[in-house]
Structure formats: structure tokens, C-alpha cells
Write a protein that holds these residues in place. Structure first.
Motif, PDB file in Angstrom:
ATOM      1  N   SER A 528     -32.141  31.175 -70.722  1.00  0.00           N
ATOM      2  CA  SER A 528     -32.836  31.353 -69.253  1.00  0.00           C
ATOM      3  C   SER A 528     -32.147  32.477 -68.401  1.00  0.00           C
ATOM      4  O   SER A 528     -31.222  33.027 -68.494  1.00  0.00           O
ATOM      5  N   GLY A 529     -32.942  32.727 -67.158  1.00  0.00           N
ATOM      6  CA  GLY A 529     -32.578  33.603 -66.417  1.00  0.00           C
ATOM      7  C   GLY A 529     -33.410  33.493 -65.190  1.00  0.00           C
ATOM      8  O   GLY A 529     -34.405  32.560 -64.960  1.00  0.00           O
ATOM      9  N   GLY A 530     -33.253  34.399 -64.240  1.00  0.00           N
ATOM     10  CA  GLY A 530     -34.291  34.408 -62.962  1.00  0.00           C
ATOM     11  C   GLY A 530     -33.569  34.393 -61.959  1.00  0.00           C
ATOM     12  O   GLY A 530     -32.519  34.038 -61.619  1.00  0.00           O
ATOM     13  N   LEU A 531     -34.269  34.857 -60.814  1.00  0.00           N
ATOM     14  CA  LEU A 531     -33.457  34.997 -59.498  1.00  0.00           C
ATOM     15  C   LEU A 531     -33.464  33.566 -58.547  1.00  0.00           C
ATOM     16  O   LEU A 531     -34.393  32.706 -58.822  1.00  0.00           O
ATOM     17  N   LEU A 532     -32.410  33.611 -57.841  1.00  0.00           N
ATOM     18  CA  LEU A 532     -32.429  32.324 -57.067  1.00  0.00           C
ATOM     19  C   LEU A 532     -33.513  32.134 -56.129  1.00  0.00           C
ATOM     20  O   LEU A 532     -34.310  33.217 -55.936  1.00  0.00           O
ATOM     21  N   LEU A 533     -33.721  31.090 -55.768  1.00  0.00           N
ATOM     22  CA  LEU A 533     -34.896  30.692 -54.942  1.00  0.00           C
ATOM     23  C   LEU A 533     -34.534  30.819 -53.599  1.00  0.00           C
ATOM     24  O   LEU A 533     -33.345  30.357 -53.193  1.00  0.00           O
ATOM     25  N   GLY A 534     -35.447  31.530 -52.724  1.00  0.00           N
ATOM     26  CA  GLY A 534     -35.267  31.422 -51.174  1.00  0.00           C
ATOM     27  C   GLY A 534     -34.681  32.812 -50.851  1.00  0.00           C
ATOM     28  O   GLY A 534     -34.252  33.071 -49.658  1.00  0.00           O
ATOM     29  N   VAL A 535     -34.702  33.840 -51.744  1.00  0.00           N
ATOM     30  CA  VAL A 535     -33.969  35.139 -51.553  1.00  0.00           C
ATOM     31  C   VAL A 535     -34.843  36.143 -51.115  1.00  0.00           C
ATOM     32  O   VAL A 535     -34.887  36.997 -50.077  1.00  0.00           O
ATOM     33  N   LEU A 536     -35.791  36.265 -52.329  1.00  0.00           N
ATOM     34  CA  LEU A 536     -36.847  37.428 -52.021  1.00  0.00           C
ATOM     35  C   LEU A 536     -38.331  36.872 -51.977  1.00  0.00           C
ATOM     36  O   LEU A 536     -38.331  35.672 -52.497  1.00  0.00           O
ATOM     37  N   ASP A 537     -39.171  37.675 -51.730  1.00  0.00           N
ATOM     38  CA  ASP A 537     -40.731  37.283 -51.731  1.00  0.00           C
ATOM     39  C   ASP A 537     -41.194  37.671 -53.030  1.00  0.00           C
ATOM     40  O   ASP A 537     -40.423  38.258 -53.628  1.00  0.00           O
ATOM     41  N   ASP A 538     -42.390  37.023 -53.539  1.00  0.00           N
ATOM     42  CA  ASP A 538     -43.019  37.146 -54.727  1.00  0.00           C
ATOM     43  C   ASP A 538     -42.257  37.273 -55.756  1.00  0.00           C
ATOM     44  O   ASP A 538     -42.307  38.300 -56.480  1.00  0.00           O
ATOM     45  N   VAL A 539     -41.571  36.313 -56.312  1.00  0.00           N
ATOM     46  CA  VAL A 539     -40.829  36.270 -57.343  1.00  0.00           C
ATOM     47  C   VAL A 539     -41.436  35.505 -58.525  1.00  0.00           C
ATOM     48  O   VAL A 539     -42.108  34.687 -58.317  1.00  0.00           O
ATOM     49  N   SER A 540     -41.476  35.969 -59.767  1.00  0.00           N
ATOM     50  CA  SER A 540     -41.960  35.249 -60.775  1.00  0.00           C
ATOM     51  C   SER A 540     -40.954  34.966 -61.817  1.00  0.00           C
ATOM     52  O   SER A 540     -39.840  35.632 -62.007  1.00  0.00           O
ATOM     53  N   TYR A 541     -41.287  34.014 -62.652  1.00  0.00           N
ATOM     54  CA  TYR A 541     -40.274  33.414 -63.394  1.00  0.00           C
ATOM     55  C   TYR A 541     -40.817  33.065 -65.073  1.00  0.00           C
ATOM     56  O   TYR A 541     -41.759  32.871 -65.049  1.00  0.00           O
TER      57      TYR A 541
END
Length: 639
Positions: A528-541
Motif C-alpha cells: 500500500s502507499g499514498g499521500l497523507l490526507l489533508g496536505v495537498l489538493d486533488d490527490v488520487s489513491y
């Protein structure tokens, strides 16, 4: 002309007085020089208590190498006419005319027929007085005898005053040390009942022979702790604190502003502390209700009753072999303007060893603050746990296909509400979505964000939204709300297949990777991976898929589990796969609770909350197109 012999003796007497630890040690230095006065035949002294009870006589005559000492407890009420006020009183009288009922020392004075006596009566302290007399023949200069006698009395009184002062200073130092130790002991616990028990243990025997502590509840005083220096009286004291109506009425009747009160003698009638059967053993005379002064002795309110015989048999506590009458003090435990309880001390010791009201007030204040802090901690802890519980699902779905369970360990309730959350959501296609997350930080803001995150994800997943889209929409909501904190989360959907397997679809936003415990005991990490929530706009997972066989178990957790650190710096993360493998064959509830418990025991540092969500695939295939069969509810394992 100066009498060098007497001057030298007086100088030596003052030197001895400055070193003496008790007045009796001055006797030789007083009696011998007085007996050397021209015309002196005999020197005699007496010691009395405040009830005209003769305690001591000492006599030394010319030609004698050793004094005669008589210790007694003779009650002589007629001697009250000799009791002095604040100033010494000098009396001159013929020995032949002395009344034995007033002058007990007459039995010694009559050893000098035809002599007269010059006697000085003086007060030592409020508890007693003394006399010092010289029998002289006709050749004596009575003015010289009187002068020497009063000078000797000045030394004796000064010596006694100095001894009391030094004793008070020693006691004050010991009291200060005890108060400091008491504060350390009481402040080391935030458990209310443990704090109260510590108060009782600290006080006995340093302060009193027995101690009772009550906490003030809405319905009145509630007994919490008791201790006694005598083991055989411990149980009786506890019973008195718990059930005695006299004590209950006394505590309930105490006013908000009342200071420490001392009770003795008749004031204890009907109580479990009454003498001659209650604590104290000896009957005693009725004592007044008084408060000792700061000097460590009873003040003007009255002294506790003194020892004696007789008395009415008491009830409750067995008698004490000490022979001292029982004295009881009650102090309110007052903190931040309110009374939180009371502390009752039971004394079976000499009056001189009773603590003063200032010390008891200071001890009660420290105890009250410690108890109040513990009460506030208890309220805060309850509020934190209650709020934490409302941020988590009260129920998890249970189906024939999935064995679901969760565990939550609060790291430290005093640190405020944590940001860990989890949930399990049935979906329209028959699958179940598992979600777990962790908001950065603690407190009200973290709690608000936790509620927003869990309910947003739950709503989206219930509607059939795929995990990646659900996380993206939550990220967008956080950015729109201008959330000042970030969070991590992972969503896993569990979809049964007709071949008896289940499809595990995982999507993560910076969260620790889930683990899978296979039926053969092997443990693997879900990619699994992915950026933290609430940091950047328009993030896809992106999602990751893999298959689960019957009895395979998925374990989701927050970083409080993996970051639990042993004293040597080892993280629980390094031992987690092995600990999980050892749980092969157990149900979801046992796995969740065991891992949380092991991490808590393992942890020497770190106060983060631990959340776990565990799902075991049973291999039972549901009817195609239907929701999971026999949907039930179970209480989430919030501990």
C-alpha cells in the motif's frame, strides 16, 4: 560584697541549663549550691500537673550524699491554694505550722525541727507547676535565701522554656519533612482511593495511632481508608469508619468553615473511641473540646482529658495498653473552596506528643489538593473515555462470512482524546469495507476531525463508493474545511467469491500497511502507499488486490501498535509478525485483544493510542447478489 561561691555556682547552673535535655538533669546543680547557703538544712522540690496531682518530690539534706526521690500520682485538691499564676510566688513559713494536705514536702521538712521554710512556687507551662523550698535555721539570712531561691527558679524556668523551644524546632523540622514526604507520596498517584489510602498510611504512626479518611459524596461522607498502629485494632477501626452512627453524625454535622476540632473524655461518650473499652483503655476524666496551639500544646480552647481510672465502658474498638486517654481530631479536607472529605486521627499518646492544629491544617490541605487532583483526573479520564467511545462505532457487523472484532487501548487519558478511529461498513454489493485511521495530535480539534473523517468515509462506502474515490473525496473535504491537521487512513474491502475465496482490495493514505495472517501461519504485508490526507489538493489513491483463503485473517492497526517501544529502544513493529503468527487458529477477538495487550506490556515509552481492526474470512459463500446472511450486531471491544 559579691558572693563568689554562689556567683560561680549560678554561672555553672546557667551553662548546664543551656545544654540540658530535661529539667531533672539540673537537680544536682541546683540543690547542692542552695544547700551550701549559710543556715540551710534541707532543699526540697515538688512537681505538679494542672489537676493538683503531685507527680514528683526530691529532697537533699545536709550530711546526705544522695537525694531522696519520690515518684507518685497523689491527688491533692487542697494544694490548689498554692498553685501560682504567671509569676513565681515566694512563701516564708514555720515548718511546724505546715498543713500536710497542702504541703506534701512537709514530711521531709520536719526532719529539721524548729526550722522555717522559704519556698518558691512557679509555673513551668500550662500543663503544670513546681515548687522549690529551703529549710533554714535561725542563723540564716532569709533575704539571701530568697534571692538565691528565685535566681535558681529563673534558671529552671529558662531551662524548661529552652527545652520546649528546642523541642518545637526539632518537631517543626520533623513536621516539615513529614509534610514534604506526604506531598511526594500523595502526588505520585492519580487514583482517588489509592491517594486516600496513602494519606492514611503516611499519618500512622508519625502523626497519630489511628487514621480514618472519608470522601464527601453526594449522599454524605463515604468511608474509604483506615489504618492503625495496632494490627488487632485495624478491623475495628475500619468497621467504625464504615458503619458507626456516632462518627457518621459527627462528620455529617461538620460545617464548611470549621477548623480542626479535638475531642476527648465526655465528648467521646457514645463513640467507638470512648475510653475503658474503646481506644485508650483507661477511663480518664472528662476533657474539654480544645485545639492545640501552634507550639504543639493545647491552646485556650482546653486540653484533652487526662488519664485516670474508672470511666464508662466504651463500645467498638478494643482498649489500648498505652494507658493514655483517647483523643480524636477531625479535620476537613478542603481544596479550591470546597470540602472534598475529612480525615480523623485517633491518638493514644501523651498530650505533649499531640500534633498542633497548624500542622494538621497543613497536612489536611495537602491531602485535599492531592485528592481533588485525583478526582479531577478521574472526571477527565471518564470524559476522555466517554468521548473516545462516541468517536468509535458502538457495534460491528457480524456475518456468517466474516469474523470481525476490534480493540482500542487508550495510551494516556490525561493527554486528552486521541485521533485513532476504525469502522466496518456493509456495502450494497455484499462486501464489507474496513477502515482505520489516525488524526495527528490529540484534543478537541483532533476529535472533531476524527468524527468528520470516520463519518465521511462511512457514508461514502455505504453508498458503494470505491476505496480510492472515498479517500480522494475525504481529502477534498479536509482541504475545503482548511483542516490544520493531517491524518492517515487505510480502507480495505472484503468481497466473497463463489470459489470460497475472498477478494481483498486495499487503498492507503500514508497509513501503516495491514498484515495478513494466512491459515498456515505465514504473515505477509499488504502492499500500500499514498499521500497523507489533508496536505495537498486533488490527490488520487491506487488500490491493491489479493486473495484470501478460508481462515486467512486481515489485521489493520494504527501506529500506536508498531511504535510501542521497549526500554532498550526496540519497536514492537520488529516483533509484530512473529507475535501475530503465534496467534494462528484463534478468532478475531482473541487476536485483537492479545496484540493490544502485548504491545501495552511491551511498551516502556510512548503514550499513543492503539487501535486494531481484525477480520477473519470463514470461507462461507453468500447467496449471489444478496447482502450478508443473518446480519447481527456485537459490541465493539473498546477498553
Amino acid at each position: 560584697m559579691v558572693d563568689d561561691t554562689w556567683s560561680g555556682a549560678l554561672h555553672r547552673l546557667w551553662q548546664a541549663a543551656s545544654r540540658a535535655e530535661e529539667v531533672a538533669a539540673l537537680a544536682d546543680d541546683v540543690y547542692a549550691p542552695l544547700l551550701a547557703t549559710p543556715g540551710a538544712l534541707l532543699v526540697v522540690g515538688t512537681r505538679w500537673d494542672e489537676k493538683q496531682v503531685l507527680r514528683y518530690m526530691r529532697a537533699l539534706s545536709t550530711g546526705s550524699d544522695a537525694p531522696v526521690i519520690v515518684a507518685t500520682s497523689r491527688s491533692m485538691p487542697e494544694a490548689a491554694v498554692r498553685e501560682p499564676g504567671d509569676e513565681p510566688v515566694v512563701t516564708r513559713a514555720a515548718v511546724a505550722g505546715l498543713d500536710d494536705a497542702v504541703w506534701p514536702e512537709a514530711e521531709f521538712l520536719r526532719q529539721a525541727p524548729g526550722a522555717s521554710v522559704v519556698a518558691c512556687t512557679f509555673r513551668l507551662d500550662h500543663r503544670g507547676w513546681a515548687t522549690l523550698g529551703v529549710a533554714v535555721d535561725a542563723s540564716a539570712d532569709l533575704a539571701v535565701v530568697e534571692s538565691r531561691l528565685t535566681q535558681a527558679v529563673d534558671v529552671i524556668v529558662g531551662c524548661h522554656t529552652g527545652i520546649l523551644q528546642r523541642g518545637r524546632e526539632v518537631r517543626r523540622g520533623a513536621d516539615d519533612a513529614l509534610l514534604a514526604e506526604a506531598s511526594l507520596q500523595m502526588d505520585s498517584s492519580l487514583d482517588v482511593e489509592d491517594t486516600l489510602r496513602r494519606v492514611a498510611r503516611i499519618a500512622v504512626p508519625a502523626v497519630a495511632d489511628g487514621c480514618l479518611v472519608h470522601l464527601l459524596r453526594g449522599e454524605g461522607p463515604e468511608f474509604v481508608a483506615a489504618t492503625h498502629v495496632a494490627v488487632q485494632q485495624q478491623r475495628a477501626l475500619e468497621e467504625a469508619g464504615r458503619d458507626d452512627p456516632w462518627l457518621a453524625a459527627l462528620l455529617a454535622g461538620r460545617g464548611e468553615d470549621e477548623d480542626t476540632v479535638f475531642l476527648s473524655g465526655a465528648a467521646l461518650d457514645g463513640s467507638p473511641f470512648a475510653d475503658a473499652g474503646g481506644v485508650g483503655g483507661a477511663g480518664g476524666t472528662a476533657g474539654a473540646v480544645g485545639t492545640p496551639s501552634a507550639g504543639g500544646t493545647p491552646g485556650t480552647g482546653g486540653a484533652p482529658g487526662t488519664g485516670g481510672t474508672g470511666g464508662t465502658p466504651g463500645t467498638g474498638l478494643p482498649g489500648s495498653p498505652s494507658g493514655h486517654p483517647t483523643v480524636v481530631s477531625v479535620s476537613a479536607l478542603r481544596a479550591r473552596g470546597r470540602v472534598v472529605g475529612s480525615i480523623t486521627f485517633v491518638y493514644q499518646r501523651p498530650e505533649a506528643r499531640l500534633p498542633d492544629s497548624a500542622f494538621l491544617r497543613s497536612l489536611a490541605t495537602r491531602a485535599a489538593l492531592a485528592i481533588d487532583n485525583a478526582l479531577l483526573y478521574e472526571l477527565r479520564r471518564h470524559a476522555v473515555l466517554s468521548l473516545q467511545e462516541h468517536l468509535l462505532p458502538s457495534q460491528l457487523p457480524v456475518t456468517d462470512q466474516w469474523d470481525l472484532s476490534a480493540s482500542y487501548e487508550v495510551g494516556d487519558p490525561m493527554l486528552d482524546v486521541g485521533g485513532d478511529f476504525y469502522d466496518a461498513v456493509p456495502r450494497p454489493d455484499g462486501s464489507i469495507a474496513l477502515l482505520i485511521g489516525d488524526v495527528c495530535g490529540r484534543g478537541a480539534e483532533a476529535a472533531a476531525l476524527t468524527g468528520l473523517a470516520r463519518h465521511t468515509l462511512r457514508t461514502l462506502l455505504e453508498e458503494g463508493t470505491d476505496p480510492g474515490t472515498a479517500l480522494s473525496r475525504l481529502n477534498r473535504a479536509l482541504r475545503q474545511e482548511r483542516a490544520s491537521r493531517f491524518l492517515t487512513a487505510v480502507v480495505a474491502t472484503l468481497t466473497p467469491r463463489a470459489d470460497g475465496t475472498a477478494l481483498l482490495t486495499t487503498c492507503s493514505a500514508g497509513h501503516p500497511s495491514p498484515l495478513v495472517l494466512r491459515s498456515d501461519g505465514t504473515v505477509s504485508e499488504v502492499l500500500s502507499g499514498g499521500l497523507l490526507l489533508g496536505v495537498l489538493d486533488d490527490v488520487s489513491y491506487e488500490s491493491h488486490e489479493e486473495r484470501l483463503a478460508p481462515d486467512d485473517t486481515v489485521v489493520l492497526f494504527t501506529d500506536g501498535l508498531t511504535e510501542s517501544r521497549e526500554a532498550d529502544g526496540t519497536f514492537f513493529e520488529s516483533v509484530l509478525p512473529g507475535r501475530l503468527a503465534a496467534l494462528r487458529g484463534f478468532g478475531a477477538a482473541h487476536i485483537a485483544e492479545s496484540l493490544a495487550r502485548q504491545a501495552k506490556v511491551f511498551r516502556a515509552s510512548g503514550q499513543d493510542d492503539i487501535a486494531l481492526l481484525v477480520a477473519r474470512w470463514t470461507g462461507i459463500t453468500p447467496d449471489t447478489g444478496l447482502l450478508p446472511h443473518h446480519l447481527h450486531l456485537e459490541q465493539a471491544a473498546l477498553r
